[in-house]
Design a protein around this motif. Structure first.
Motif, PDB file in Angstrom:
ATOM      1  N   LYS A 176       0.828  -1.206   0.000  1.00 45.93           N
ATOM      2  CA  LYS A 176       0.000   0.000   0.000  1.00 45.93           C
ATOM      3  C   LYS A 176       0.860   1.252   0.000  1.00 45.93           C
ATOM      4  CE  LYS A 176      -3.741   2.394   2.387  1.00 45.93           C
ATOM      5  NZ  LYS A 176      -4.677   2.406   3.536  1.00 45.93           N
ATOM      6  N   LYS A 177       1.924   1.249   0.805  1.00 47.83           N
ATOM      7  CA  LYS A 177       2.796   2.407   0.889  1.00 47.83           C
ATOM      8  C   LYS A 177       3.441   2.707  -0.461  1.00 47.83           C
ATOM      9  CE  LYS A 177       6.864   4.176   3.345  1.00 47.83           C
ATOM     10  NZ  LYS A 177       7.904   3.882   4.361  1.00 47.83           N
ATOM     11  N   SER A 190       0.700   4.046  -3.040  1.00 46.38           N
ATOM     12  CA  SER A 190       0.344   5.450  -2.813  1.00 46.38           C
ATOM     13  C   SER A 190       1.485   6.388  -3.206  1.00 46.38           C
ATOM     14  CB  SER A 190      -0.028   5.668  -1.347  1.00 46.38           C
ATOM     15  OG  SER A 190      -1.151   4.897  -0.980  1.00 46.38           O
ATOM     16  N   SER A 191       2.715   6.015  -2.853  1.00 47.30           N
ATOM     17  CA  SER A 191       3.876   6.848  -3.165  1.00 47.30           C
ATOM     18  C   SER A 191       4.055   7.019  -4.668  1.00 47.30           C
ATOM     19  CB  SER A 191       5.147   6.246  -2.561  1.00 47.30           C
ATOM     20  OG  SER A 191       5.080   6.206  -1.161  1.00 47.30           O
ATOM     21  N   ASN A 229       1.326   9.360  -6.059  1.00 47.52           N
ATOM     22  CA  ASN A 229       1.616  10.749  -5.684  1.00 47.52           C
ATOM     23  C   ASN A 229       2.794  11.321  -6.459  1.00 47.52           C
ATOM     24  OD1 ASN A 229      -0.452  11.100  -3.747  1.00 47.52           O
ATOM     25  ND2 ASN A 229       0.743   9.991  -2.208  1.00 47.52           N
ATOM     26  N   VAL A 261      -7.424   3.502  -2.443  1.00 43.75           N
ATOM     27  CA  VAL A 261      -6.184   4.238  -2.703  1.00 43.75           C
ATOM     28  C   VAL A 261      -6.376   5.203  -3.879  1.00 43.75           C
ATOM     29  CG1 VAL A 261      -3.779   4.021  -3.461  1.00 43.75           C
ATOM     30  CG2 VAL A 261      -4.692   2.452  -1.746  1.00 43.75           C
ATOM     31  N   GLU A 269      -8.298   8.155  -2.565  1.00 42.04           N
ATOM     32  CA  GLU A 269      -7.492   8.979  -1.659  1.00 42.04           C
ATOM     33  C   GLU A 269      -6.485   9.844  -2.403  1.00 42.04           C
ATOM     34  OE1 GLU A 269      -7.586   5.925   2.209  1.00 42.04           O
ATOM     35  OE2 GLU A 269      -5.807   6.074   0.936  1.00 42.04           O
ATOM     36  N   THR A 270      -5.972   9.340  -3.506  1.00 44.60           N
ATOM     37  CA  THR A 270      -4.961  10.082  -4.271  1.00 44.60           C
ATOM     38  C   THR A 270      -5.571  10.873  -5.424  1.00 44.60           C
ATOM     39  OG1 THR A 270      -4.540   8.078  -5.585  1.00 44.60           O
ATOM     40  CG2 THR A 270      -3.087   8.488  -3.707  1.00 44.60           C
TER      41      THR A 270
END
Length: 273
Positions: free
Chosen positions: A179-180, A183-184, A187, A223, A226-227
């Motif tokens: 997940k990290k 998302s990274s 972004n 995700v 959220e992004t």
């Protein structure tokens, strides 16, 4: 007539299709032959066969000390740093993408190519996983069908602990499915291809059917929300028939697959590949 129809499709003039419709055929875009196709497959997944064969032969025919040496050398390749932008690696990955697209063969249908902007990140929800998500190659950055300069494919973390395979797949644009990390990348402006069914979907595979295991796999949607990245649904028809396969069943097999983050399956095609 056939050529004229292909031109109309490419331009989006096929009756009932919008002006942004595009169809990309691996065989038309990247002429290849059996030799290049088999070589590309060997580089794409051959590391799995190579590692298992090397360990087995070393264990059976070498003194135990030599077997430990071979094991140690493989462990070195597990932790050896990888340059994802290596000129050699990218050239090798481009070769694999183009010849895989032709070999299987693959055809990508894009409903509206104008909906995709090079400066925006997207989440591609790809189904099904099958034995291997072969159709992902049509979306890959190095294949060049999609007008997106920054694309990554999320893959099982187990891949990145496999000697040699981790190098090839990193150059192909794969990255660990956490997940990290997901998302990274979004972004940072990278579009991401995610196969939400994963190992559990492969466990539920059935012959003659396309299985998509999505009931409890909504994390990628969250995700994307959220992004603020658009979610693009992708389905690959016929992929489940690309390989013959066999797998055990039962609760223990499912739990084992979850623990190692991939589903061990015996699969084979032409020349056993």
């Amino acid at each position: 007539m056939g050529e004229e129809r292909e031109v109309r499709k490419a331009a989006g003039h096929e009756p009932g299709l919008g002006s942004g419709y595009r169809e990309f055929s691996g065989r038309h875009e990247f002429p290849s032959n059996m030799v290049h196709g088999v070589l590309a497959i060997g580089m794409w997944i051959g590391a799995m066969h190579f590692n298992v064969s090397l360990l087995l032969l070393s264990f059976l025919f070498f003194p135990f000390s030599k077997f430990l040496l071979v094991l140690g050398l493989l462990l070195v390749f597990v932790f050896l740093p990888i340059d994802p932008f290596s000129k050699f690696g990218r050239s090798l990955a481009r070769y694999i993408c183009k010849h895989l697209s032709c070999y299987f063969p693959t055809t990508l249908h894009v409903e509206d190519i104008h909906d995709f902007h090079p400066d925006r990140a997207y989440v591609f929800g790809y189904e099904p996983h099958s034995v291997l998500p072969i159709g992902v190659v049509t979306l890959a950055e190095l294949t060049g069908f999609m007008p997106l300069p920054k694309l990554k494919c999320l893959a099982s973390s187990a891949v990145f602990y496999t000697p040699f395979l981790r190098h090839i797949w990193t150059w192909l644009g794969a990255t660990p499915a956490t997940k990290k990390n997901f998302s990274s990348l979004l972004n940072a402006g990278y579009s991401c291809i995610v196969v939400p069914g994963g190992a559990q979907e492969a466990f539920h595979m059935e012959r003659g059917s396309e299985i998509a295991f999505l009931r409890a796999r909504r994390g990628f949607v969250r995700v994307a929300m959220e992004t603020g990245c658009p979610l693009v649904p992708v389905f690959c028809f016929g992929q489940s028939h690309a390989y013959k396969w066999w797998k055990p069943g039962g609760k223990f097999y499912l739990q084992f697959s979850r623990a190692i983050k991939f589903t061990p399956i015996f699969f084979w095609g032409i020349f056993g590949m």
